[in-house]
Design a protein around this motif. Structure first.
Motif, mmCIF file in Angstrom:
data_model
loop_
_atom_site.group_PDB
_atom_site.id
_atom_site.type_symbol
_atom_site.label_atom_id
_atom_site.label_comp_id
_atom_site.label_asym_id
_atom_site.label_seq_id
_atom_site.Cartn_x
_atom_site.Cartn_y
_atom_site.Cartn_z
ATOM 1 N N CYS A 49 0.934 -1.195 -0.056
ATOM 2 C CA CYS A 49 0.079 -0.077 -0.089
ATOM 3 C C CYS A 49 0.765 1.249 -0.062
ATOM 4 O O CYS A 49 0.406 2.293 -0.438
ATOM 5 C CB CYS A 49 -1.182 0.200 1.162
ATOM 6 S SG CYS A 49 -2.490 -1.218 0.921
ATOM 7 N N GLU A 53 0.975 4.688 -2.759
ATOM 8 C CA GLU A 53 0.749 5.907 -2.333
ATOM 9 C C GLU A 53 1.193 6.955 -2.983
ATOM 10 O O GLU A 53 2.245 7.494 -2.667
ATOM 11 C CB GLU A 53 0.894 6.176 -0.664
ATOM 12 C CG GLU A 53 -0.452 6.006 0.211
ATOM 13 C CD GLU A 53 -0.217 6.208 1.351
ATOM 14 O OE1 GLU A 53 -0.998 7.439 1.906
ATOM 15 O OE2 GLU A 53 0.696 5.471 2.155
ATOM 16 N N ARG A 115 -6.967 4.344 3.936
ATOM 17 C CA ARG A 115 -5.956 5.089 3.200
ATOM 18 C C ARG A 115 -6.427 6.104 2.344
ATOM 19 O O ARG A 115 -6.309 7.356 2.275
ATOM 20 C CB ARG A 115 -4.821 4.473 2.695
ATOM 21 C CG ARG A 115 -3.704 3.773 3.561
ATOM 22 C CD ARG A 115 -2.575 3.033 2.787
ATOM 23 N NE ARG A 115 -1.988 2.269 3.607
ATOM 24 C CZ ARG A 115 -0.587 2.320 3.720
ATOM 25 N NH1 ARG A 115 0.041 3.078 2.739
ATOM 26 N NH2 ARG A 115 0.232 1.599 4.700
#
Length: 127
Positions: A49, A53, A115
């Protein structure tokens, strides 16, 4: 008794960032009570992840592509399986099966959702 309170004391303003801090603390606590298998998967999921980003990432698409998400989960599964077999060479032949892939998918989608939520709240503050 005849003194009037200033407006800011009569209607106290809630702390602006307290809700976010409390939500983050709850999220971290819930991750800490995951079962052992799920706790071992967290670093792999967070690493993948972290790689996603950036501005314009698949992670932040309004409707992320299902195939891309499945490929992401497959990469996580392959890395976790590879590292676990290096650590536990004595457990050869142990079948992890489809349940581990499903667990990785659920945990990954939850992390992506978290997120995305944080990203939306950060954009709202500055714009």
């Amino acid at each position: 008794m005849d003194e009037k309170l200033p407006y800011y004391m009569a209607y106290p303003m809630p702390l602006l960032y307290d809700d976010e801090r409390q939500n983050q603390r709850d999220y971290e606590y819930m991750k800490s009570v995951y079962p052992g298998t799920a706790k071992r998967l967290i670093p792999y999921i967070e690493e993948e992840c972290d790689r996603l980003e950036y501005t314009g990432s698949v992670m932040y698409d309004e409707y992320p592509d299902r195939l891309q998400l499945l490929l992401l989960c497959r990469r996580i599964y392959n890395r976790a399986k590879e590292d676990e077999t290096k650590k536990d060479e004595a457990k050869e032949g142990e079948e992890t099966g489809e349940w581990l892939q499903n667990l990785i998918q659920v945990m990954t989608y939850q992390e992506l959702c978290q997120r995305r939520r944080e990203n939306r709240s950060m954009r709202r503050k500055y714009y």
